[in-house]
Design a protein around this motif. Structure first.
Motif, mmCIF file in Angstrom:
data_model
loop_
_atom_site.group_PDB
_atom_site.id
_atom_site.type_symbol
_atom_site.label_atom_id
_atom_site.label_comp_id
_atom_site.label_asym_id
_atom_site.label_seq_id
_atom_site.Cartn_x
_atom_site.Cartn_y
_atom_site.Cartn_z
ATOM 1 N N TRP A 184 -6.724 9.064 9.749
ATOM 2 C CA TRP A 184 -5.504 8.985 10.553
ATOM 3 C C TRP A 184 -5.604 9.848 11.808
ATOM 4 O O TRP A 184 -6.168 10.941 11.783
ATOM 5 N N TYR A 236 -9.010 2.008 7.881
ATOM 6 C CA TYR A 236 -9.147 1.858 6.432
ATOM 7 C C TYR A 236 -10.584 1.540 6.032
ATOM 8 O O TYR A 236 -11.244 0.719 6.658
ATOM 9 N N ALA A 271 -4.364 4.208 11.897
ATOM 10 C CA ALA A 271 -5.078 4.401 10.640
ATOM 11 C C ALA A 271 -6.283 3.474 10.615
ATOM 12 O O ALA A 271 -6.197 2.311 11.020
ATOM 13 N N GLY A 278 0.796 -1.219 0.000
ATOM 14 C CA GLY A 278 0.000 0.000 0.000
ATOM 15 C C GLY A 278 0.825 1.263 0.000
ATOM 16 O O GLY A 278 1.770 1.400 0.780
ATOM 17 N N VAL A 338 -9.272 -3.628 9.526
ATOM 18 C CA VAL A 338 -9.427 -2.255 9.031
ATOM 19 C C VAL A 338 -8.670 -1.237 9.880
ATOM 20 O O VAL A 338 -8.686 -0.043 9.599
ATOM 21 N N LYS A 395 -5.438 6.036 -1.546
ATOM 22 C CA LYS A 395 -4.553 5.227 -2.360
ATOM 23 C C LYS A 395 -4.583 5.764 -3.780
ATOM 24 O O LYS A 395 -5.659 5.902 -4.355
ATOM 25 N N SER A 398 -8.464 6.281 3.987
ATOM 26 C CA SER A 398 -8.057 5.989 5.366
ATOM 27 C C SER A 398 -8.161 7.251 6.214
ATOM 28 O O SER A 398 -7.940 8.360 5.728
ATOM 29 N N ASP A 429 3.380 1.467 2.918
ATOM 30 C CA ASP A 429 3.030 0.380 3.825
ATOM 31 C C ASP A 429 3.631 -0.921 3.314
ATOM 32 O O ASP A 429 3.318 -1.385 2.226
ATOM 33 N N GLU A 464 -0.049 5.421 0.160
ATOM 34 C CA GLU A 464 -1.129 6.376 0.354
ATOM 35 C C GLU A 464 -0.579 7.790 0.369
ATOM 36 O O GLU A 464 0.530 8.023 0.855
ATOM 37 N N ASP A 468 -10.319 2.485 -0.391
ATOM 38 C CA ASP A 468 -9.154 3.263 -0.801
ATOM 39 C C ASP A 468 -8.947 4.517 0.045
ATOM 40 O O ASP A 468 -8.041 5.305 -0.218
#
Length: 196
Positions: A160, A153, A151, A28, A109, A195, A158, A66, A30, A156
Motif C-alpha cells: 500500500w 495485490y 494497493a 476482500g 493486481v 488477507k 498487498s 473491499d 485485509e 494474499d
C-alpha cells in the motif's frame, strides 16, 4: 409496547449485522500495518512543507473492507503534530481512529482509490517550548480526512501507498493562548496488508 419495539429493533439490527458480515466475508478483507511521515501545521498556509512545520512519524494497524468499487477502511494511528509558534515549538502526539469510505477502480493486481471520512484523535503528549502543556490543550480532536491510496495485490499479500490530508474541525487550544488553533497535517505512508 416498549419491550416489543425493543425486541423488533434488536431483530432488525441483528439481521443487518449478519447481512453486512456475510457481504464482507464474500469480498476482500485485509489487515495490515503502515507507517510514514506526518507533516503538520496549524493553518492553511501555502508553504505547508516549510521548516516551521512539525515533521514526525505516523503509523499503525489498519483493516480494509473491499466491496468492489466501494470500500471501508478503519485504522489506529500514532500521529505526531505541531507547529513553531512565537512562544516556541509546539509538539503534539495523538492516537487517531480514522474511518474512511473509499471509491476505487480494480485493475487486475492494482487498485487506486480516493477516500473521505472522519477521525477521532486522543492526545497522548503535549510540549510547548520543552515544557509540558497538557492542561492548556484539549485532550481530543475531531478531524476530516481526504486522500488517495493505491494497493498492489500479490495473492494474499498487498502493498500500500497512502496520502491523506487531515483537517481539524475544533479549536485545540483550551486556554486560548493562540486563539483559533486547529490541527492540519499531511500523512504520507506505505504499508503491507494480509488477507486473514
Amino acid at each position: 409496547m416498549r419491550c416489543v419495539m425493543y425486541r423488533a429493533f434488536l431483530a432488525v439490527a441483528l439481521a443487518m449485522a449478519t447481512g453486512a458480515s456475510q457481504t464482507l466475508a464474500q469480498h476482500g478483507t485485509e489487515i495490515g500495518l503502515r507507517g510514514g511521515v506526518s507533516v503538520a501545521t496549524a493553518s492553511f498556509d501555502v508553504d505547508t512543507f516549510d521548516e516551521e512545520n512539525r515533521t514526525g512519524f505516523v503509523g499503525g494497524p489498519f483493516i480494509n473492507f473491499d466491496l468492489g468499487a466501494l470500500g471501508l477502511q478503519v485504522a489506529g494511528l500514532y500521529n505526531t503534530k505541531g507547529v513553531d509558534t512565537n512562544i516556541g515549538r509546539l509538539d503534539l502526539k495523538y492516537i487517531e481512529v480514522p474511518v474512511v469510505v473509499k471509491l476505487g477502480i480494480p485493475l487486475a493486481v492494482l487498485k487506486p482509490s480516493v477516500f473521505g471520512g472522519a477521525a477521532l484523535a486522543f492526545r497522548t503528549g503535549c510540549e510547548l517550548a520543552g515544557a509540558d502543556c497538557a492542561d492548556a490543550f484539549k485532550s481530543t480532536d475531531v478531524l476530516g480526512v481526504v486522500g488517495a491510496d493505491v494497493a498492489i495485490y500479490a495473492g494474499d499479500v498487498s502493498l500500500w501507498a497512502d496520502a491523506r490530508y487531515n483537517i481539524g474541525f475544533s479549536d485545540i487550544d483550551a486556554d486560548d493562548i493562540f486563539g483559533d488553533l486547529k490541527n492540519r497535517n499531511w500523512n504520507l505512508t506505505a504499508g503491507i496488508g494480509f488477507k486473514p
